[in-house]
Motif scaffolding. Sequence first.
Motif, PDB file in Angstrom:
ATOM      1  N   ASP A 255      -6.406  11.777  -1.595  1.00  0.00           N
ATOM      2  CA  ASP A 255      -5.874  11.435  -2.913  1.00  0.00           C
ATOM      3  C   ASP A 255      -5.686   9.937  -3.101  1.00  0.00           C
ATOM      4  O   ASP A 255      -5.501   9.473  -4.233  1.00  0.00           O
ATOM      5  CB  ASP A 255      -4.502  12.102  -3.117  1.00  0.00           C
ATOM      6  CG  ASP A 255      -4.577  13.611  -3.052  1.00  0.00           C
ATOM      7  OD1 ASP A 255      -5.499  14.174  -3.663  1.00  0.00           O
ATOM      8  OD2 ASP A 255      -3.713  14.219  -2.387  1.00  0.00           O
ATOM      9  N   VAL A 256      -5.676   9.186  -2.002  1.00  0.00           N
ATOM     10  CA  VAL A 256      -5.365   7.759  -2.053  1.00  0.00           C
ATOM     11  C   VAL A 256      -6.638   6.955  -1.802  1.00  0.00           C
ATOM     12  O   VAL A 256      -7.237   7.070  -0.731  1.00  0.00           O
ATOM     13  CB  VAL A 256      -4.291   7.391  -1.018  1.00  0.00           C
ATOM     14  CG1 VAL A 256      -3.967   5.902  -1.087  1.00  0.00           C
ATOM     15  CG2 VAL A 256      -3.025   8.222  -1.245  1.00  0.00           C
TER      16      VAL A 256
ATOM     17  N   ILE B  29       1.193   6.934  -6.694  1.00  0.00           N
ATOM     18  CA  ILE B  29       0.152   7.920  -7.018  1.00  0.00           C
ATOM     19  C   ILE B  29       0.741   9.321  -6.992  1.00  0.00           C
ATOM     20  O   ILE B  29       0.405  10.172  -7.824  1.00  0.00           O
ATOM     21  CB  ILE B  29      -1.023   7.774  -6.030  1.00  0.00           C
ATOM     22  CG1 ILE B  29      -1.784   6.471  -6.327  1.00  0.00           C
ATOM     23  CG2 ILE B  29      -1.962   8.973  -6.099  1.00  0.00           C
ATOM     24  CD1 ILE B  29      -2.818   6.106  -5.286  1.00  0.00           C
TER      25      ILE B  29
ATOM     26  N   SER C 280       2.993   1.328 -10.349  1.00  0.00           N
ATOM     27  CA  SER C 280       1.751   2.049 -10.054  1.00  0.00           C
ATOM     28  C   SER C 280       1.573   3.337 -10.862  1.00  0.00           C
ATOM     29  O   SER C 280       0.447   3.619 -11.308  1.00  0.00           O
ATOM     30  CB  SER C 280       1.623   2.303  -8.545  1.00  0.00           C
ATOM     31  OG  SER C 280       2.833   2.706  -7.975  1.00  0.00           O
TER      32      SER C 280
ATOM     33  N   ALA D 157       0.838   4.253  -2.803  1.00  0.00           N
ATOM     34  CA  ALA D 157       0.597   5.649  -2.446  1.00  0.00           C
ATOM     35  C   ALA D 157       1.696   6.549  -3.006  1.00  0.00           C
ATOM     36  O   ALA D 157       1.424   7.639  -3.537  1.00  0.00           O
ATOM     37  CB  ALA D 157       0.512   5.795  -0.930  1.00  0.00           C
ATOM     38  N   GLN D 158       2.941   6.106  -2.909  1.00  0.00           N
ATOM     39  CA  GLN D 158       4.023   6.892  -3.484  1.00  0.00           C
ATOM     40  C   GLN D 158       3.933   6.922  -5.002  1.00  0.00           C
ATOM     41  O   GLN D 158       4.237   7.943  -5.635  1.00  0.00           O
ATOM     42  CB  GLN D 158       5.369   6.335  -3.023  1.00  0.00           C
ATOM     43  CG  GLN D 158       5.637   6.628  -1.547  1.00  0.00           C
ATOM     44  CD  GLN D 158       6.933   6.009  -1.048  1.00  0.00           C
ATOM     45  OE1 GLN D 158       7.207   4.839  -1.281  1.00  0.00           O
ATOM     46  NE2 GLN D 158       7.729   6.788  -0.345  1.00  0.00           N
TER      47      GLN D 158
ATOM     48  N   ARG E  80       0.833  -1.215   0.000  1.00  0.00           N
ATOM     49  CA  ARG E  80       0.000   0.000   0.000  1.00  0.00           C
ATOM     50  C   ARG E  80       0.864   1.260   0.000  1.00  0.00           C
ATOM     51  O   ARG E  80       0.542   2.241  -0.681  1.00  0.00           O
ATOM     52  CB  ARG E  80      -0.936  -0.011   1.208  1.00  0.00           C
ATOM     53  CG  ARG E  80      -2.007  -1.090   1.138  1.00  0.00           C
ATOM     54  CD  ARG E  80      -3.076  -0.887   2.201  1.00  0.00           C
ATOM     55  NE  ARG E  80      -4.128  -1.891   2.063  1.00  0.00           N
ATOM     56  CZ  ARG E  80      -4.224  -2.979   2.818  1.00  0.00           C
ATOM     57  NH1 ARG E  80      -3.342  -3.188   3.789  1.00  0.00           N
ATOM     58  NH2 ARG E  80      -5.206  -3.837   2.629  1.00  0.00           N
TER      59      ARG E  80
ATOM     60  N   PRO F 195       0.800  13.244  -1.787  1.00  0.00           N
ATOM     61  CA  PRO F 195      -0.547  12.678  -1.636  1.00  0.00           C
ATOM     62  C   PRO F 195      -1.027  12.811  -0.194  1.00  0.00           C
ATOM     63  O   PRO F 195      -0.283  12.576   0.759  1.00  0.00           O
ATOM     64  CB  PRO F 195      -0.361  11.201  -2.012  1.00  0.00           C
ATOM     65  CG  PRO F 195       0.913  11.143  -2.770  1.00  0.00           C
ATOM     66  CD  PRO F 195       1.776  12.236  -2.223  1.00  0.00           C
TER      67      PRO F 195
ATOM     68  N   ILE G 242      -6.911   0.668  -1.257  1.00  0.00           N
ATOM     69  CA  ILE G 242      -5.967  -0.122  -2.049  1.00  0.00           C
ATOM     70  C   ILE G 242      -6.152  -1.585  -1.684  1.00  0.00           C
ATOM     71  O   ILE G 242      -5.889  -1.992  -0.548  1.00  0.00           O
ATOM     72  CB  ILE G 242      -4.515   0.323  -1.786  1.00  0.00           C
ATOM     73  CG1 ILE G 242      -4.336   1.801  -2.172  1.00  0.00           C
ATOM     74  CG2 ILE G 242      -3.537  -0.557  -2.566  1.00  0.00           C
ATOM     75  CD1 ILE G 242      -3.015   2.395  -1.725  1.00  0.00           C
TER      76      ILE G 242
END
Length: 802
Positions: free
Chosen positions: A726-727, A695, A757, A692-693, A688, A722, A730
């Motif tokens: 924004d996330v 994104i 990603s 996130a990174q 996860r 983020p 997942i």
Amino acid sequence: MTAVRDEISQGPAVGQSWPRLDSREKVLGATRYAADVPVAGLLHARLVQSVYAHARIERIDTSAALAIPGVVAVLTAKDLPIKGSGDMRMFQPLATREAVFAGQPLAVVVAESEAAAEDGVQAVMVEYTPLPAAVDMEASMAVAAPVARPHRHISAQDGEMASPHAAVGHHDDVAVGEVEIGAAASPHAAVGGAADKPKLTEELSPNVIGRHWHRHGDVDAALVGSRATVSGRFETDWVYQGYLEPHGVISWSDPVNGDLVVSSGTQGVFYTRSQIAKIFGLPVTKVRSIGTPLGGAFGSKILVVEPLAVAATLLLKRPVKLALTRREDMSMTNPASGTRIELEIGANADGRLTGIKSRLVFDAGSFSEWTVESIGAVLVAGPYRWDAYDIRAYGVETNRVGTGSYRGPGGPQASFALESLMDELAARLGMDPLELRRRNAVTPGDRMVDGEGWVRIGTREVLSEIESHPLWARRNSLPAGEGVGLAVGVWPGGREAAAAVCRLEPDGSITIITGVVDMSGVASGFATIAAEAFGVSVDKVQVVATDTQGAPRSPLSGGSVVTYSAGRAVQKAVEATREKLLRYASEDLEIDSGDLEIVDGQIQPKGAPGRGKSVAELAEKLDGFGGAFEPIEGHAGALPPSLAPSVSAHLAHVKVDRETGEVKILNFVIAQDVGRALNPALVEGQMRGGVAQGIGWALLEGMPFDEQGQLLSGSLMDYALPVAGDVPRIETRIVEVPAPDGPFGAKGIGEAPVCGSPAAVANAVANALGKRVYQLPMTAPRVWAAATSGSTGRSNNGGGAG
């Protein structure tokens, strides 16, 4: 969870979810980081930074600063007691004759308080003569371009070390070329092998400090003969690692033995010790490196601030603390570099990939020891089989901040380019994009483009997980403005020598001693490995990460190295300890040791659980004076014989507002081959976090510089990370394809989640718009421009004659 276990047994610890060992302290705010260490008599350091990207330093006037009450010293480059020489930043912590990036430290103000030091910084006067700056990486490759660092100081002994990311070579008819200057050892990947290397002989500027060439077969003929070809030019911006804790260090002289002590948020205590000794000409045994808990690092925290604090300590004979502010951290450390990638790929009518041709340019900034073009040149080929290839990668110095590593270095950029074109190629062939990837997945015995052999990885398995997901099934029936994107990310893995110690305690617990810095929960992974190997519950395992004075040799943390390499050393040390205990139990129970086992903390005859004794009971008997048996301890080292690549498949679901260009990620699914999930909770956390990174890479994060080389997003007010909104949720799917040489089949897992990603989001946006964005981050203005343009956004989508 999909499991492919291949004869790996299930025990009491592996596969169980439980919290990280350091969870309680971190949640309660009790963890003490680098800047929190209490030291008596502490001085505080602050930095005078260059305001120019490239300028000659005519004069630094320190007189006004020295007159400020509390200011003890103002140190410039000529004052530092540096004995070693080399081109790396650590040998040049302060600018000498020229400033080569805006934000470069020029002087260190040391004072009794942080406020006095800051006042001193404001009082230092610097006279400059501005010089032409090399800012654009491609323009800087031209022979006539301004040279970013005219006064390079390269020592044959100290300045040219092993490549930071790869030792590249050739195998059979795979040809590889390489030219490197001033590189350093790194944890991030070990790809390729030594060989005679044909050189790229283009006439280029001295700014081009790395050239890498991989070729096999006739790629032009392969592409011409393809049923379809696609090509594109892709760009990514500089990206900041975004850790919570900026760089920090405290150094002092031990009052008892005079040893230099360096306490810092470092990713590797042994690397820090050896390099500090080299920089300052000290015996390595007189340097002690302490790794404090890391508030995030992601590849950045490797010897950036330590030389500055150490120099001040050696000169002033006082403890010195240097803790960067966020603005300093962003302007002078080592973010991930910007890239430009030209790529063309082709396939025949049945979807077999024919050829890949690529030119990759990585902006190395002003200090290039951690430049990643060598890895990027390998990763741009993905986990796929190619009939022919010609891949050329360049590292180019510019007058920007020195580049560094960031989780999966080179992977997000390379995957963005390749996976975008894989979707384009599938469309040209009228083929399912998932099937195109699956059909060309490498198998054991295939070769990476640098000649390194592929071992078994779970590319097909992670794609099958995505294929079975309901979101993939309904990808063609979404509302207008929505799209689903698929991408694959791969990391080749790394392997390093490591050692560990295991000791049986009098209460029956065991202690693992390591020098590994816990960057991502690896200590909890070590506890799982130890519990499984010894036969006790995880709560009977203590993991002690100590400093270089008492720790066994340990590698840098990063690059998916630690669990695979150091974890194997832990397993072997525990097994050695267990065998000693069983030999003692054999004497005590009068049963052959081969007939004994340890299960749930009990030593018992195999098949007769009621006839044994507890580990604690025997451990207590061993404690005390006059014992008749050697201490129950094990010391082991390990160096895995092969790499353990990790692969992930990503599925992003987005909604795009064509009127504004805003992209909203609705859902995200990641399936990853983790080898063996030692602790599924921690594995899912890594997956996860990487997404996130990714994104951030895809939609938000970028460090733009203006034409004068000034950073335009040098604070968190300007740099978009983020946030929770924004996330999306997942969804993680763990796939287990064990690594033959990993502890219980485990492999490093931290890099692969971020590698694929951003590409998945890019493909989702392309499918939502019907047009592609070729630059990361895909900000709203860039998406809007693509949405309102008259073309498809494709730079070239032609096909060759079949």
